[in-house]
Design a protein around this motif. Structure first.
Motif, PDB file in Angstrom:
ATOM      1  N   GLU B 193       1.894  12.949   1.967  1.00 17.00           N
ATOM      2  CA  GLU B 193       1.044  11.989   1.248  1.00 17.00           C
ATOM      3  C   GLU B 193       0.889  10.666   1.989  1.00 17.00           C
ATOM      4  N   TYR B 194       1.616  10.544   3.067  1.00 15.35           N
ATOM      5  CA  TYR B 194       1.517   9.296   3.824  1.00 15.35           C
ATOM      6  C   TYR B 194       1.513   9.653   5.303  1.00 15.35           C
ATOM      7  N   GLU B 195       0.933   8.759   6.082  1.00 16.45           N
ATOM      8  CA  GLU B 195       0.832   9.008   7.515  1.00 16.45           C
ATOM      9  C   GLU B 195       2.165   8.672   8.201  1.00 16.45           C
ATOM     10  N   VAL B 196       2.610   9.533   9.091  1.00 22.18           N
ATOM     11  CA  VAL B 196       3.745   9.184   9.949  1.00 22.18           C
ATOM     12  C   VAL B 196       3.291   9.318  11.387  1.00 22.18           C
ATOM     13  N   PHE B 197       3.305   8.206  12.078  1.00 22.82           N
ATOM     14  CA  PHE B 197       2.827   8.189  13.454  1.00 22.82           C
ATOM     15  C   PHE B 197       4.037   8.072  14.384  1.00 22.82           C
ATOM     16  N   SER B 198       4.035   8.875  15.433  1.00 18.75           N
ATOM     17  CA  SER B 198       5.101   8.760  16.430  1.00 18.75           C
ATOM     18  C   SER B 198       4.484   8.476  17.779  1.00 18.75           C
ATOM     19  N   ARG B 199       5.199   7.756  18.598  1.00 15.62           N
ATOM     20  CA  ARG B 199       4.679   7.340  19.905  1.00 15.62           C
ATOM     21  C   ARG B 199       4.194   8.540  20.728  1.00 15.62           C
ATOM     22  N   THR B 200       3.231   8.286  21.575  1.00 16.77           N
ATOM     23  CA  THR B 200       2.727   9.329  22.457  1.00 16.77           C
ATOM     24  C   THR B 200       3.706   9.500  23.611  1.00 16.77           C
ATOM     25  N   VAL B 201       4.040  10.746  23.901  1.00 17.79           N
ATOM     26  CA  VAL B 201       4.905  10.996  25.062  1.00 17.79           C
ATOM     27  C   VAL B 201       4.032  11.516  26.192  1.00 17.79           C
ATOM     28  N   PRO B 202       4.447  11.306  27.442  1.00 14.94           N
ATOM     29  CA  PRO B 202       3.578  11.724  28.544  1.00 14.94           C
ATOM     30  C   PRO B 202       3.424  13.241  28.612  1.00 14.94           C
ATOM     31  N   GLU B 207       6.714  13.383  38.128  1.00 15.14           N
ATOM     32  CA  GLU B 207       6.387  12.721  39.404  1.00 15.14           C
ATOM     33  C   GLU B 207       5.115  11.881  39.273  1.00 15.14           C
ATOM     34  N   TRP B 208       4.260  12.246  38.351  1.00 16.99           N
ATOM     35  CA  TRP B 208       2.991  11.528  38.228  1.00 16.99           C
ATOM     36  C   TRP B 208       3.049  10.359  37.260  1.00 16.99           C
ATOM     37  N   TYR B 209       4.114  10.325  36.512  1.00 17.54           N
ATOM     38  CA  TYR B 209       4.179   9.353  35.423  1.00 17.54           C
ATOM     39  C   TYR B 209       4.348   7.919  35.934  1.00 17.54           C
ATOM     40  N   LYS B 210       3.496   7.028  35.432  1.00 17.54           N
ATOM     41  CA  LYS B 210       3.647   5.594  35.696  1.00 17.54           C
ATOM     42  C   LYS B 210       3.883   4.936  34.326  1.00 17.54           C
ATOM     43  N   PRO B 211       5.050   4.347  34.137  1.00 15.61           N
ATOM     44  CA  PRO B 211       5.408   3.918  32.778  1.00 15.61           C
ATOM     45  C   PRO B 211       4.515   2.833  32.165  1.00 15.61           C
ATOM     46  N   TYR B 212       3.870   2.027  33.012  1.00 15.24           N
ATOM     47  CA  TYR B 212       3.057   0.958  32.422  1.00 15.24           C
ATOM     48  C   TYR B 212       1.617   1.026  32.905  1.00 15.24           C
ATOM     49  N   GLU B 213       1.103   2.242  32.889  1.00 16.03           N
ATOM     50  CA  GLU B 213      -0.245   2.458  33.369  1.00 16.03           C
ATOM     51  C   GLU B 213      -1.283   1.993  32.346  1.00 16.03           C
ATOM     52  N   GLU B 214      -2.458   1.627  32.845  1.00 18.04           N
ATOM     53  CA  GLU B 214      -3.601   1.321  31.981  1.00 18.04           C
ATOM     54  C   GLU B 214      -4.022   2.594  31.247  1.00 18.04           C
ATOM     55  N   THR B 215      -4.350   2.467  29.968  1.00 19.95           N
ATOM     56  CA  THR B 215      -4.908   3.601  29.246  1.00 19.95           C
ATOM     57  C   THR B 215      -6.051   3.042  28.400  1.00 19.95           C
ATOM     58  N   VAL B 216      -6.827   3.934  27.795  1.00 19.13           N
ATOM     59  CA  VAL B 216      -7.961   3.472  27.008  1.00 19.13           C
ATOM     60  C   VAL B 216      -7.501   2.552  25.879  1.00 19.13           C
ATOM     61  N   ASP B 239       4.986  -4.415  37.418  1.00 18.41           N
ATOM     62  CA  ASP B 239       3.748  -3.721  37.778  1.00 18.41           C
ATOM     63  C   ASP B 239       3.649  -2.405  36.990  1.00 18.41           C
ATOM     64  N   ARG B 240       2.658  -1.590  37.320  1.00 20.04           N
ATOM     65  CA  ARG B 240       2.457  -0.344  36.578  1.00 20.04           C
ATOM     66  C   ARG B 240       3.639   0.609  36.667  1.00 20.04           C
ATOM     67  N   ASN B 241       4.413   0.483  37.762  1.00 19.85           N
ATOM     68  CA  ASN B 241       5.584   1.348  37.906  1.00 19.85           C
ATOM     69  C   ASN B 241       6.799   0.796  37.171  1.00 19.85           C
ATOM     70  N   GLY B 242       6.649  -0.380  36.613  1.00 19.55           N
ATOM     71  CA  GLY B 242       7.767  -0.978  35.890  1.00 19.55           C
ATOM     72  C   GLY B 242       8.640  -1.863  36.767  1.00 19.55           C
ATOM     73  N   PHE B 243       8.268  -2.036  38.038  1.00 19.64           N
ATOM     74  CA  PHE B 243       9.083  -2.855  38.933  1.00 19.64           C
ATOM     75  C   PHE B 243       8.646  -4.317  38.873  1.00 19.64           C
ATOM     76  N   PRO B 244       9.625  -5.235  39.004  1.00 21.05           N
ATOM     77  CA  PRO B 244       9.303  -6.653  38.918  1.00 21.05           C
ATOM     78  C   PRO B 244       8.211  -7.061  39.901  1.00 21.05           C
ATOM     79  N   THR B 245       7.311  -7.918  39.470  1.00 22.17           N
ATOM     80  CA  THR B 245       6.270  -8.405  40.363  1.00 22.17           C
ATOM     81  C   THR B 245       5.959  -9.847  40.030  1.00 22.17           C
ATOM     82  N   GLU B 253      -2.828  -8.473  34.886  1.00 21.55           N
ATOM     83  CA  GLU B 253      -3.129  -7.146  34.339  1.00 21.55           C
ATOM     84  C   GLU B 253      -2.179  -6.804  33.189  1.00 21.55           C
ATOM     85  N   LEU B 254      -0.890  -7.087  33.401  1.00 22.01           N
ATOM     86  CA  LEU B 254       0.096  -6.769  32.359  1.00 22.01           C
ATOM     87  C   LEU B 254      -0.141  -7.622  31.116  1.00 22.01           C
TER      88      LEU B 254
END
Ligand SMILES: Cc1ncc(C[n+]2csc(CCOP(=O)(O)OP(=O)(O)O)c2C)c(N)n1
Ligand code: SF4
Lengths: 283, 381
Positions: B193-202, B207-216, B239-245, B253-254
């Motif tokens: 009766e109620y919505e339960v939303f869970s985070r999107t997992v990759p 090897e392709w995953y970039k933790p802080y990539e741009e998405t729509v 940065d997009r890889n999560g490393f300090p910049t 961008e971030l």
């Protein structure tokens, strides 16, 4: 038989997509501690995916960026609280907290004593360089009495914390101290700490010649390593020394090894009991 | 056809309803430190979670540690929360900023009490509204929700978890002592009766995953720590890889993305209840327990022939600008009652830009704002 060298082992654990060089000064002991940690993990055969390195803030905290594990660079002094949440949430993970002496003993002192008291299954590594490195050489709770620092230009009046005694008193399961000069011994200690249940603490004495040495009597990294060589002695031998010979010596080795189960083990065992009771229809 | 299941009714405290809502939303981790008037949330969690599959309850050494543990738990994929009150909320601010920067979902309930400092421990107040918005350092968006009755405590806690997961961000639920300590009959919704939303997992290989990539949506997928996606999490600008910049283009961008992921979903996030606002001349804008007094005052004004309405804020931040502007097209007066010196009326004035007269009612004496007080101001027009 593989004949890969220590360096090649380490290369397998570095992040190749990270822009090197690193931020550490040449001659800093922190890199040696990291190397030791990597070799211990490698020797124990722990898969990279099962390791979480949780670091605080300081030069020591920066180490987490370079290694190819799951790494969390937290807030100053708080590494152990993040580590506690991670370990409780997924006890299968090997959670290692990397902290500086300022990080762990000053701002994070409360978390340290409570992680030890709770006996959470985390391996804590304190990289003790007797100073605040990253912020430019101010006094830390581990700065020896009489030393000169940026915030103690007239000499440190406060007493210095004895990490080992602090952790022992707080109830840590396993407490050891090593130095980056005695690398093999440090590696052995680290392996033990990683394998022990409950809260393990390793204090690694690591020189910071840039901030500590320069202002005290150690002009170069070599002077600092010579100092480590001459002060550190195995705790067994230290205990045999007469009181008057102990003043300038620093015991290293294993100080506490209690073998009690970690908090997470006790918690999940109790939970399983509750669930069994409930399945039987009890309350 | 299966008959619809009858909803369970319970007689619950506001704080108890928060726990029910959290558990319905899928919360399995609570880390906290006791403080009045939020303690019941922690106490009930302490009884419930250890008996639930995978439920973890931890009493931490302080509020700073509580936030650390909650963030750690969230990084492993759990839905995690903490609850506190004024002074504890202040201690949580540094790690709250960390959760914003590392885009870690979590829910923080702050049952406000009178301040500053240890202030009025058991008296109602709404003095932490701007602390919720700006308490941590740096520029950042934040989602702040509130509730004015016990049923809403349950509903808004579920909403808080959903928004936290949807936008990968900490969400603050601001309650006041009156709402938290009121006991009323509420209905527990049935499953589905109620919505339960869970985070999107990759879905891509590690090897392709970039933790802080741009998405729509501006929200990158987030795998649990230890699941094979090895990456770096930091509070430093990364940065997009999560490393300090520190490279300006990467910093921008971030920061842009962290703002955009909230900005572009204003319509989903800004929740209000509009009561008789379509034709109102005088509109009360209120939240928390004060909104209850305001509703009564509005009804009394209507029976006295004054066209009054109520805009009840369920989302405090981002401030519901669009809904306020709609009312400004006809209302001549806005009345903003609150248990502080004027923390939300600032927002109202900012959006109003001189269109209507803004009248404030402020109490900081630990007493509630009564319907008659609000009615008096409404009747002044
Ligand atoms: C809350 C907070 N206070 C102060 C600082 C500034 N700060 C950054 S690193 C550091 C000290 C680091 O010293 P230590 O922990 O001994 O590590 P080292 O750099 O020597 O390895 C301080 C005080 C901070 N980042 N956060
Ligand atoms: S300042 Fe000291 S601790 Fe930091 S990197 Fe340089 S030598 Fe190492």
């Amino acid at each position: 038989m593989s004949n890969i060298t220590g360096n090649e082992i380490i290369h397998q654990y570095l992040r190749h997509n990270k822009k090197f060089p690193h931020v550490l000064c040449a001659g800093c002991g922190h890199g040696i501690v990291l190397g030791t940690l990597i070799r211990s993990i490698h020797a124990l055969g722990i898969p990279k995916d099962d390791v979480v390195v949780v670091a605080g803030i300081g030069c020591s905290g920066r180490l987490a960026v370079y290694v190819d594990f799951n790494t969390v660079h937290t807030t100053h002094g708080r590494a152990l609280s993040f580590a506690t949440g991670i370990k409780m949430s997924n006890p299968k993970l090997h959670v290692i907290a990397l902290m500086g002496d300022g990080d762990a003993l000053s701002i994070g002192g409360n978390h340290l004593i409570h992680a030890a008291r709770r006996n959470i299954g985390v391996t804590a590594m304190i990289l003790n360089n007797n100073i605040y490195g990253m912020t430019g050489g101010q006094s830390s709770p581990a700065t020896p009495e009489g030393s000169t620092t940026m915030t103690n230009p007239y000499g440190q009046l406060d007493h210095s914390f004895d990490t080992v005694e602090l952790a022992r008193g707080a109830g840590a399961n396993y407490v050891a101290r090593g130095t980056v000069f005695h690398v093999n011994r440090l590696e052995k200690i680290m392996m033990e700490a990683l394998e022990r249940p409950g809260f393990s603490l390793v204090e690694a004495i690591t020189p910071c010649h840039t901030q500590f040495g320069r202002k005290n009597k150690y002009k170069s990294p070599v002077d600092m390593y010579k100092w480590l060589k001459s002060t550190a002695i195995p705790v067994e031998r230290y205990n045999e020394l007469p009181e008057n010979k102990r003043a300038d010596r620093m015991p290293i080795g294993v100080f506490v090894d209690r073998g009690k189960p970690g908090y997470e083990e006790l918690y999940y065992a109790r939970q399983e009991n509750f669930l069994k009771q409930a399945a039987k229809g009890g309350k | 056809m299966p008959r619809p299941k009858k909803r369970t009714e319970i007689f619950a405290l506001g704080n108890e309803a928060v726990v029910e809502g959290a558990l319905l939303a899928g919360c399995t981790f609570f880390g906290g430190y006791p403080i009045t008037p939020s303690s019941e949330i922690m106490e009930i969690m302490a009884t419930r979670l250890p008996r639930m599959e995978d439920g973890v309850f931890m009493q931490m050494e302080d509020e700073i540690a509580s936030m650390g543990a909650v963030i750690g738990a969230s990084l492993t994929g759990r839905k995690a929360m903490t609850a506190t009150s004024g002074p504890g909320f202040s201690l949580m601010q540094e790690n709250l900023g960390y959760a914003v920067m590392a885009e870690t979902p979590m829910v923080l309930v702050n049952v406000m009490r009178g301040g500053p400092s240890t202030g009025l421990p058991t008296s109602p107040a709404q003095g932490d509204v701007q602390q919720a918005r700006w308490g941590t350092h740096g520029d950042h968006p934040i989602i702040v929700l509130s509730a004015s009755n016990v049923q809403e405590c349950l509903d808004m806690t579920i909403t808080a978890f959903n928004m936290a997961e949807k936008y990968r961000t900490p969400v603050i639920l601001l309650l006041d002592e009156v709402t938290s300590h009121t006991r009323e009959k509420i209905e527990l919704p049935n499953e589905g009766e109620y919505e339960v939303f869970s985070r999107t997992v990759p879905s891509m290989p590690p090897e392709w995953y970039k933790p802080y990539e741009e998405t729509v949506r501006g929200v990158p997928p987030m795998p649990p720590i230890g699941s094979g996606y090895r990456f770096h999490v930091t509070g430093l600008t990364h940065d997009r890889n999560g490393f300090p910049t520190q490279r300006p283009e990467e910093v921008v961008e971030l920061m842009d993305r962290i703002h955009r992921k909230i900005d572009q979903f204003f319509y989903d996030i800004q929740l209000v209840e509009e009561i008789m606002t379509e034709d109102c001349d005088v509109c009360v804008i209120a939240y928390g327990s004060v909104a209850r007094s305001a509703e009564l005052a509005v009804q009394q004004a209507r029976s006295n022939g004054v066209k009054a309405g109520l805009l009840k804020l369920m989302t405090l931040f981002p401030y519901p600008r669009r809904q306020t502007e709609k009312i400004l097209s006809h209302a001549k007066t806005l009345v903003v009652p609150e248990m502080n010196m004027g923390q939300m009326s600032r927002e109202v004035k900012r959006v109003n830009m001189g269109h209507a007269a803004v009248r404030t009612i402020n109490r900081v004496d630990g007493q509630i704002v009564t319907p008659s007080e609000i009615l008096k101001v409404i009747m002044q027009g």
